[in-house]
Motif scaffolding. Structure first.
Motif, short mmCIF file in Angstrom:
data_model
loop_
_atom_site.label_atom_id
_atom_site.label_comp_id
_atom_site.label_asym_id
_atom_site.label_seq_id
_atom_site.Cartn_x
_atom_site.Cartn_y
_atom_site.Cartn_z
N ILE A 9 0.86 -1.19 0.00
CA ILE A 9 0.00 0.00 0.00
C ILE A 9 0.89 1.24 0.00
N GLY A 10 0.80 1.99 -1.09
CA GLY A 10 1.63 3.18 -1.25
C GLY A 10 2.65 3.00 -2.35
N ALA A 11 2.67 3.98 -3.27
CA ALA A 11 3.65 3.95 -4.38
C ALA A 11 4.62 5.11 -4.27
N PRO A 13 8.62 6.07 -2.43
CA PRO A 13 9.92 5.38 -2.45
C PRO A 13 9.90 4.04 -1.70
N ALA A 14 9.20 3.97 -0.56
CA ALA A 14 9.19 2.72 0.22
C ALA A 14 8.43 1.63 -0.53
N GLY A 15 7.22 1.97 -0.99
CA GLY A 15 6.39 0.98 -1.67
C GLY A 15 7.00 0.52 -2.99
N LEU A 32 -1.24 -0.91 -4.40
CA LEU A 32 -2.43 -0.04 -4.36
C LEU A 32 -1.98 1.31 -3.86
N SER A 33 -2.29 2.37 -4.59
CA SER A 33 -1.84 3.68 -4.11
C SER A 33 -2.78 4.79 -4.56
N LYS A 34 -2.84 5.82 -3.72
CA LYS A 34 -3.64 7.00 -4.08
C LYS A 34 -2.93 7.82 -5.14
N SER A 35 -1.58 7.77 -5.12
CA SER A 35 -0.85 8.62 -6.07
C SER A 35 0.48 7.96 -6.42
N MET A 36 1.12 8.46 -7.48
CA MET A 36 2.42 7.95 -7.88
C MET A 36 3.53 8.79 -7.22
N GLY A 38 4.34 9.54 -4.21
CA GLY A 38 4.16 10.05 -2.85
C GLY A 38 4.76 11.43 -2.66
N MET A 39 5.18 11.70 -1.44
CA MET A 39 5.75 13.01 -1.09
C MET A 39 6.99 13.30 -1.92
N ALA A 40 7.76 12.25 -2.24
CA ALA A 40 9.01 12.46 -2.97
C ALA A 40 8.75 13.11 -4.33
N CYS A 47 18.80 16.44 -3.71
CA CYS A 47 20.25 16.54 -3.89
C CYS A 47 20.98 15.54 -2.99
N ASN A 48 20.21 14.63 -2.37
CA ASN A 48 20.87 13.71 -1.42
C ASN A 48 20.50 12.26 -1.68
N PHE A 49 19.99 11.96 -2.87
CA PHE A 49 19.73 10.56 -3.19
C PHE A 49 20.93 10.06 -3.97
N GLU A 79 -7.71 4.24 -3.34
CA GLU A 79 -7.44 4.46 -1.91
C GLU A 79 -7.88 3.26 -1.08
N THR A 80 -6.98 2.75 -0.25
CA THR A 80 -7.34 1.68 0.68
C THR A 80 -8.07 2.32 1.86
N VAL A 81 -9.29 1.85 2.12
CA VAL A 81 -10.04 2.47 3.22
C VAL A 81 -10.02 1.61 4.47
N ALA A 107 3.02 1.16 3.27
CA ALA A 107 3.98 2.24 3.01
C ALA A 107 3.20 3.50 2.64
N GLY A 108 2.24 3.84 3.49
CA GLY A 108 1.32 4.95 3.19
C GLY A 108 1.86 6.35 3.45
N GLY A 109 3.07 6.44 3.99
CA GLY A 109 3.66 7.77 4.20
C GLY A 109 2.89 8.64 5.18
N GLY A 269 9.01 3.16 5.54
CA GLY A 269 8.98 4.55 5.07
C GLY A 269 8.55 5.54 6.14
N ASP A 270 8.07 6.68 5.69
CA ASP A 270 7.73 7.79 6.60
C ASP A 270 6.68 7.44 7.64
N VAL A 271 5.88 6.42 7.37
CA VAL A 271 4.78 6.06 8.26
C VAL A 271 5.27 5.34 9.54
N LYS A 277 13.62 10.52 8.03
CA LYS A 277 12.55 10.27 7.06
C LYS A 277 12.95 10.86 5.72
N GLN A 278 13.55 10.03 4.89
CA GLN A 278 14.08 10.47 3.61
C GLN A 278 13.79 9.41 2.55
N ILE A 279 14.07 9.77 1.29
CA ILE A 279 13.83 8.83 0.19
C ILE A 279 14.72 7.59 0.34
N VAL A 280 15.98 7.84 0.64
CA VAL A 280 16.93 6.72 0.71
C VAL A 280 16.59 5.76 1.85
C1 LIG Z 1 8.51 19.17 -0.14
C2 LIG Z 1 9.30 17.96 0.25
C3 LIG Z 1 10.62 17.87 -0.12
C4 LIG Z 1 11.38 16.73 0.21
N1 LIG Z 1 12.68 16.65 -0.18
C5 LIG Z 1 13.41 15.52 0.05
C6 LIG Z 1 14.75 15.41 -0.41
O1 LIG Z 1 15.30 16.32 -1.04
N2 LIG Z 1 15.41 14.24 -0.15
C7 LIG Z 1 14.84 13.20 0.54
O2 LIG Z 1 15.48 12.16 0.70
N3 LIG Z 1 13.58 13.31 1.01
C8 LIG Z 1 12.85 14.43 0.79
N4 LIG Z 1 11.56 14.54 1.27
C9 LIG Z 1 11.04 13.44 2.11
C10 LIG Z 1 10.60 12.27 1.23
O3 LIG Z 1 9.73 12.75 0.23
C11 LIG Z 1 9.93 11.20 2.08
O4 LIG Z 1 10.80 10.80 3.11
C12 LIG Z 1 9.57 9.98 1.23
O5 LIG Z 1 8.74 10.34 0.15
C13 LIG Z 1 8.86 8.92 2.08
O6 LIG Z 1 8.52 7.85 1.26
P1 LIG Z 1 7.30 6.88 1.61
O7 LIG Z 1 7.24 5.90 0.49
O8 LIG Z 1 7.44 6.40 2.98
O9 LIG Z 1 6.01 7.80 1.63
P2 LIG Z 1 5.36 8.73 0.51
O10 LIG Z 1 6.38 9.21 -0.43
O11 LIG Z 1 4.58 9.76 1.22
O12 LIG Z 1 4.37 7.77 -0.27
C14 LIG Z 1 3.22 7.26 0.33
C15 LIG Z 1 2.26 6.78 -0.73
O13 LIG Z 1 1.19 6.08 -0.11
C16 LIG Z 1 -0.03 6.47 -0.70
N5 LIG Z 1 -1.10 6.24 0.27
C17 LIG Z 1 -1.25 6.77 1.51
N6 LIG Z 1 -2.34 6.29 2.12
C18 LIG Z 1 -2.92 5.44 1.24
C19 LIG Z 1 -4.11 4.66 1.26
N7 LIG Z 1 -4.92 4.65 2.31
N8 LIG Z 1 -4.40 3.93 0.18
C20 LIG Z 1 -3.59 3.92 -0.92
N9 LIG Z 1 -2.45 4.66 -0.99
C21 LIG Z 1 -2.13 5.40 0.07
C22 LIG Z 1 0.17 7.94 -1.04
O14 LIG Z 1 -0.73 8.37 -2.02
C23 LIG Z 1 1.63 7.91 -1.53
O15 LIG Z 1 1.68 7.61 -2.90
C24 LIG Z 1 10.78 15.67 0.95
C25 LIG Z 1 9.44 15.76 1.33
C26 LIG Z 1 8.69 16.90 0.99
C27 LIG Z 1 7.26 16.98 1.39
#
Ligand SMILES: Cc1cc2nc3c(=O)[nH]c(=O)nc-3n(C[C@H](O)[C@H](O)[C@H](O)COP(=O)(O)OP(=O)(O)OC[C@H]3O[C@@H](n4cnc5c(N)ncnc54)[C@H](O)[C@@H]3O)c2cc1C
Length: 301
Positions: A9-11, A13-15, A32-36, A38-40, A47-49, A79-81, A107-109, A269-271, A277-280
């Protein structure tokens, strides 16, 4: 109902990283993801990946996605509810369908924190934004303000300074103690950016779109845009029916194998409760989670 070994769940970096590993372990996987991305995907500049000195967050996530697509892992944007535990399996309920699987990587972030001031909801999309990357170009030669003092706030201000005539950063603390020194240095050098410390936004004012903000001190500031960058909270609503162990702030607690207290449920991931809490780090946790799922399925066979 089609049954999967693994649903991710979540697309973000983690998913997507978990999906790469799961595909190579030949697990029958669905994302399954709400968006492609995520926050990344909304990060202005990353500049740090490792492997890229500088890349737009969206472009980086397109590369993650391309690899997943080449490995033929299906993605459904929905969206997973709710997630329910049924005997040794899971039932994943989305807005549109139900799915069955043996294991889950959650990996919903996180989702953005709202400022909760008058005018915020009224002017959303009419000057109020939570995404500088998405909306900066609409503010060419305009005055904008960024609320917050994290790396996300500073990078938003830097991006906005490429378009706007003036950028205010409004931060309630007395300095940018949470930010990377490299970003602080760039903000301090940029002549279009003016920082107002020890202040908060009390109200967003306008007729059809944002015209000014009132600060807690009572001062009025003319602005056409308000970019809110005050952090985020873990997105775990769909797990409410499972008794997942979380921190007081709501982050999922996992062990070193990304396992939660619920059998078969992993998180990455971020959750999750983690220091960085970073991409790497999200990508790394996604890979570990997929490896753990693979090992567990092998043991169960
Ligand atoms: C403005 C900004 C700048 C950033 N800059 C950097 C940077 O320079 N370098 C760096 O390393 N990190 C950066 N980050 C942090 C980085 O984006 C996050 O640490 C990273 O994206 C976390 O990855 P994730 O996969 O855990 O979560 P996310 O990237 O948030 O992905 C979560 C995914 O889960 C989906 N989701 C959530 N709930 C549900 C649900 N119920 N059903 C289906 N899908 C769901 C979301 O739609 C999303 O696609 C930045 C963040 C922000 C906001």
């Amino acid at each position: 109902m089609e049954k999967y070994d693994l649903i991710i769940i979540g697309a973000g970096p983690a998913g997507l990283s978990a999906a790469v590993y799961a595909a190579r372990y030949k697990l029958k996987t669905l994302i399954l993801s709400k968006s492609m991305g995520g926050m990344a995907a909304v990060a202005h500049k990353v500049c740090n990946f490792p492997s890229y000195t500088e890349i737009k967050g969206f472009d980086l996530m397109q590369k993650f996605l391309k690899q997943v697509e080449e490995l033929k892992v299906p993605i459904i944007y929905d969206e997973t509810v709710k997630i329910e535990r049924t005997k040794n399996e899971f039932l994943v309920i989305t807005k549109n369908k139900k799915y069955n699987c043996k294991k889950i990587i959650f990996a919903g972030g996180c989702e953005r924190i709202r400022l909760k001031v008058n005018g915020e909801g009224k002017f959303l999309g009419k000057g109020v934004s939570y995404c500088a990357t998405c909306d900066a170009a609409f503010f060419r030669n305009k005055i904008v303000c960024v609320v917050g003092g994290s790396d996300a706030a500073l990078t938003a201000a830097l991006l906005l300074s490429e378009y706007a005539s003036k950028v205010y950063i409004i931060y309630r603390k007395e300095n940018f103690f949470r930010s990377e020194p490299a970003w602080i240095e760039l903000v301090e050098k940029e002549k279009k950016i003016e920082t107002i410390f020890n202040e908060e936004v009390a109200e967003i004012i306008g007729k059809n779109s944002v015209e000014e903000i009132r600060l807690k001190s009572g001062k009025l500031l003319k602005t056409n845009g308000v970019f809110i960058e005050i952090g985020s909270v873990p997105e775990t609503k769909s797990l409410d029916s499972l008794k997942v162990k979380k921190t007081d702030a709501g982050y999922i607690i996992t062990d070193k194998n990304q396992k939660t207290n619920i059998a078969g449920l992993y998180a990455a991931g971020d959750v999750i409760d983690s220091q960085l809490k970073q991409i790497v780090t999200a990508a790394s946790q996604g890979a570990v989670a997929a490896y753990s799922v693979y090992q567990e399925l092998k043991r169960e066979e």
